[in-house]
Design an enzyme around this catalytic site. Structure first.
Site, short mmCIF file in Angstrom:
data_model
loop_
_atom_site.label_atom_id
_atom_site.label_comp_id
_atom_site.label_asym_id
_atom_site.label_seq_id
_atom_site.Cartn_x
_atom_site.Cartn_y
_atom_site.Cartn_z
CB SER A 140 -0.86 -0.01 1.27
OG SER A 140 -1.43 1.25 1.52
CE1 TYR A 153 -4.64 -1.64 4.62
CE2 TYR A 153 -3.64 0.48 4.14
CZ TYR A 153 -4.17 -0.73 3.70
OH TYR A 153 -4.23 -1.01 2.36
#
Ligand code: NDP
Length: 249
Positions: A140, A153
């Site tokens: 990501s 995250y």
């Protein structure tokens, strides 16, 4: 040239978005595909639609035993794994670190980091013995940058990039590769909860001025899983319209 004839590709998070698009891409190029995620109805429909040899299993990747059993069953049904795309991911919740619920933190780590670790540990020995295999994890922008109120995250996606780099070094002498593909803002279910205005604001930050599609990500994932990428390992490759090249992300 990129082709997958005779290759067995296993994809986690195959029930939607990037995983689904990658399954479609590699199946169209001749792969036998194993689709893993929790939503059985979506996997069944995708397997039927692919029109190529495809199998699926509903599994929560955070369940180590179930994931291991699913990978073993994939091999029993379709042969040794040539490409392993560890793509299933969850966003968790948004909260300052001091208020981030510990169980939510653990869940994000279990799905985004521990599942790829357990999957690699299960599959890598056979890849090494065959001196053949490509592993790909989905990172990501949060693998490369911080993000406020998103500690689980960001930590998980930094860590999974580290996992890919470490595995790449261990596996390289055995002819096995491991890379990380980094999506920018890709229009999948992960972004679909955002209001139209918020999506437009995200798109405006992208040097190309738009979000990306799951198909654009899938094309790069397929390359990294293919023999065309035979000298590419230990890399983090962004599909982000130029975002990580800017000063502002
Ligand atoms: P989607 O929400 O469409 O896909 C997520 C996939 O992960 C689904 O197939 C979901 O299947 C699966 N999944 C989630 N939790 C589990 C679980 N516990 N066990 C098994 N499967 C699970 O979004 P994307 O396609 O965008 O996401 C794919 C990856 O891309 C993720 O790792 C995400 O973090 C990453 N990413 C995406 C970005 C974007 O802009 N779209 C940006 C940065 C990273 P099911 O619900 O059926 O289990």
């Amino acid at each position: 040239m990129m082709e997958f004839t005779g290759h067995h590709i296993v994809i986690t998070g195959a029930s939607s978005g990037i995983g689904e698009a990658t399954a479609e891409h590699v199946a169209a190029l001749g792969a036998r595909v194993t689709l893993l995620a929790r939503r059985a109805d979506r996997l069944e429909a995708l397997a039927a639609r692919l029109g190529a040899p495809a199998q699926w299993q509903a599994v929560d990747v955070a369940d180590e035993d179930a994931l291991g059993a699913a990978l073993d069953a994939a091999v029993a049904q379709a042969g040794p794994i040539d490409g392993l795309f560890l793509n299933a991911g969850t966003g968790g919740t948004f909260a300052p670190a001091e208020a981030y619920p510990p169980d939510a933190f653990a869940r994000v780590l279990a799905v985004n980091l521990l599942a790829p670790f357990h999957a690699v540990a299960r599959v890598l020995p056979v890849m090494k013995a065959r001196r053949r295999g490509a592993i790909l994890v989905t990172g990501s922008l949060a693998s490369e940058r911080g993000m406020a109120n998103n500690v689980a995250y960001v930590a998980s996606k930094h860590a999974v990039l580290g996992l890919a780099r470490a595995i790449a070094l261990e596996a390289a002498p055995f002819g096995v590769r491991c890379n990380c593909v980094v999506p920018g803002f890709i229009e999948t279910e992960m972004l679909s909860g955002l209001p139209h205005d918020a999506l437009q604001q995200l798109a405006a930050k992208v040097p190309q001025g738009r979000t990306g599609s799951a198909q654009e990500l899938a094309a790069v994932a397929a390359f990294l899983l293919s023999d065309a990428a035979s000298h590419v390992t230990g890399q983090s490759i962004a599909v982000d319209g130029g975002l990580l090249g800017t000063l502002t992300v």
